[in-house]
Design a protein around this motif. Structure first.
Motif, PDB file in Angstrom:
ATOM      1  N   GLU A 168      -2.824  67.938 -48.408  1.00  0.00           N
ATOM      2  CA  GLU A 168      -2.602  68.678 -49.652  1.00  0.00           C
ATOM      3  C   GLU A 168      -3.285  67.973 -50.824  1.00  0.00           C
ATOM      4  OE1 GLU A 168       1.194  69.786 -52.472  1.00  0.00           O
ATOM      5  OE2 GLU A 168       1.532  69.646 -50.315  1.00  0.00           O
ATOM      6  N   GLU A 174     -17.169  66.420 -51.796  1.00  0.00           N
ATOM      7  CA  GLU A 174     -16.158  67.154 -51.024  1.00  0.00           C
ATOM      8  C   GLU A 174     -16.072  66.618 -49.597  1.00  0.00           C
ATOM      9  OE1 GLU A 174     -17.383  71.271 -51.581  1.00  0.00           O
ATOM     10  OE2 GLU A 174     -15.577  71.618 -52.777  1.00  0.00           O
ATOM     11  N   ARG A 187      -5.813  65.924 -50.669  1.00  0.00           N
ATOM     12  CA  ARG A 187      -7.270  66.043 -50.497  1.00  0.00           C
ATOM     13  C   ARG A 187      -7.772  67.369 -51.064  1.00  0.00           C
ATOM     14  NH1 ARG A 187      -9.345  62.160 -47.177  1.00  0.00           N
ATOM     15  NH2 ARG A 187      -7.859  61.071 -45.879  1.00  0.00           N
ATOM     16  N   ARG A 188      -7.008  68.428 -50.798  1.00  0.00           N
ATOM     17  CA  ARG A 188      -7.414  69.752 -51.311  1.00  0.00           C
ATOM     18  C   ARG A 188      -7.385  69.763 -52.843  1.00  0.00           C
ATOM     19  NH1 ARG A 188      -5.007  72.212 -46.466  1.00  0.00           N
ATOM     20  NH2 ARG A 188      -6.794  72.994 -45.309  1.00  0.00           N
ATOM     21  N   GLU A 189      -6.342  69.151 -53.430  1.00  0.00           N
ATOM     22  CA  GLU A 189      -6.250  69.071 -54.896  1.00  0.00           C
ATOM     23  C   GLU A 189      -7.453  68.328 -55.469  1.00  0.00           C
ATOM     24  OE1 GLU A 189      -2.590  67.416 -56.441  1.00  0.00           O
ATOM     25  OE2 GLU A 189      -1.420  68.563 -54.990  1.00  0.00           O
ATOM     26  N   ALA A 246     -10.380  67.965 -54.087  1.00  0.00           N
ATOM     27  CA  ALA A 246     -11.581  68.791 -53.905  1.00  0.00           C
ATOM     28  C   ALA A 246     -11.660  69.839 -55.016  1.00  0.00           C
ATOM     29  CB  ALA A 246     -11.569  69.446 -52.532  1.00  0.00           C
ATOM     30  N   LYS A 247     -10.503  70.412 -55.405  1.00  0.00           N
ATOM     31  CA  LYS A 247     -10.487  71.376 -56.510  1.00  0.00           C
ATOM     32  C   LYS A 247     -10.907  70.711 -57.813  1.00  0.00           C
ATOM     33  CE  LYS A 247      -6.973  74.674 -55.022  1.00  0.00           C
ATOM     34  NZ  LYS A 247      -5.588  75.115 -55.206  1.00  0.00           N
ATOM     35  N   GLN A 248     -10.424  69.487 -58.041  1.00  0.00           N
ATOM     36  CA  GLN A 248     -10.823  68.749 -59.260  1.00  0.00           C
ATOM     37  C   GLN A 248     -12.335  68.537 -59.277  1.00  0.00           C
ATOM     38  OE1 GLN A 248      -8.851  64.984 -59.691  1.00  0.00           O
ATOM     39  NE2 GLN A 248      -6.834  65.892 -59.987  1.00  0.00           N
ATOM     40  N   LYS A 284     -14.595  70.357 -57.769  1.00  0.00           N
ATOM     41  CA  LYS A 284     -15.245  71.659 -58.016  1.00  0.00           C
ATOM     42  C   LYS A 284     -15.208  72.005 -59.499  1.00  0.00           C
ATOM     43  CE  LYS A 284     -15.036  74.385 -53.836  1.00  0.00           C
ATOM     44  NZ  LYS A 284     -14.034  74.595 -52.816  1.00  0.00           N
ATOM     45  N   ALA A 285     -14.066  71.748 -60.145  1.00  0.00           N
ATOM     46  CA  ALA A 285     -13.930  72.054 -61.568  1.00  0.00           C
ATOM     47  C   ALA A 285     -14.912  71.213 -62.389  1.00  0.00           C
ATOM     48  CB  ALA A 285     -12.503  71.807 -62.030  1.00  0.00           C
ATOM     49  N   GLU A 302     -18.340  72.629 -61.910  1.00  0.00           N
ATOM     50  CA  GLU A 302     -18.496  73.881 -62.661  1.00  0.00           C
ATOM     51  C   GLU A 302     -18.727  73.594 -64.145  1.00  0.00           C
ATOM     52  OE1 GLU A 302     -19.479  77.512 -62.967  1.00  0.00           O
ATOM     53  OE2 GLU A 302     -18.940  76.710 -61.007  1.00  0.00           O
TER      54      GLU A 302
END
Length: 184
Positions: free
Chosen positions: A111, A178, A113-115, A117-119, A121-122, A125
């Motif tokens: 969980e 990632e 790791r996914r958070e 990865a989202k950071q 990506k943000a 972006e």
């Protein structure tokens, strides 16, 4: 006229390069499960009354992939280093062995790791938005010049190629980060 065009192109190239550098700095702060001295880079220590970066009062190293070792240059700084780590609120619990401060970096959960990865990506972006804004500014500056439409179109195409190259580089940096985050 040639000088103005060069200034616009070089300024755009530099601004886009700065967006990449900023992204790389942001991604360094997103930990990927391995211990790294940069994880405690934001820690400030009270050194004789003045806040000082941890790296200026101690040697920070990683003896293995799960441990950060902080060897202070003055033993009386150990409690201050521990306090600084707690105040930095970076999620680590320092241990004191009388000689140095040791931080065990816990393995990341799926969980978390996914958070992370989202950071990442943000942050990527944000960098893309910065590059696109740099393109917009450059194109606006070109419109203000008194040059032929053909030259303007050619320069806009050059700026678009530069934009595409920087966005591709951002995507490559993100993919690498990632992969690093998701590797157990």
């Amino acid at each position: 006229m040639e000088d103005e065009i060069d200034i616009i192109i070089e300024g755009t190239k530099e601004a886009m390069g700065n967006a990449l550098k900023h992204l790389e700095k942001q991604l360094v702060n997103i930990r990927a499960g391995k211990a790294s001295p940069s994880m405690v880079g934001s820690v400030m220590v009270d050194y004789y009354g003045s806040p000082t970066p941890l790296s200026q009062v101690a040697n920070v190293s990683t003896p293995d992939g799960m441990t950060i070792s902080i060897q202070p240059w003055e033993k009386q700084m150990i409690p201050e280093i521990e306090r600084g780590i707690h105040l930095a609120n970076i999620g680590f619990n320092p241990m004191n062995n009388g000689e140095s401060v040791i931080i065990n970096v816990p393995p990341l959960t799926e969980e978390r790791r996914r958070e992370l990865a989202k950071q990442a990506k943000a942050a990527a972006e944000e960098a893309k938005i910065g590059v696109r804004n740099d393109r917009k500014v450059a194109n606006h500056d070109l419109k203000g010049l008194d040059i032929s439409e053909d030259l303007k179109k050619s320069l806009e195409d050059d700026i678009q190629e530069m934009t595409d190259a920087h966005i591709k580089k951002i995507d490559e940096i993100l993919a690498k980060k990632e992969k690093e985050i998701m590797t157990v």
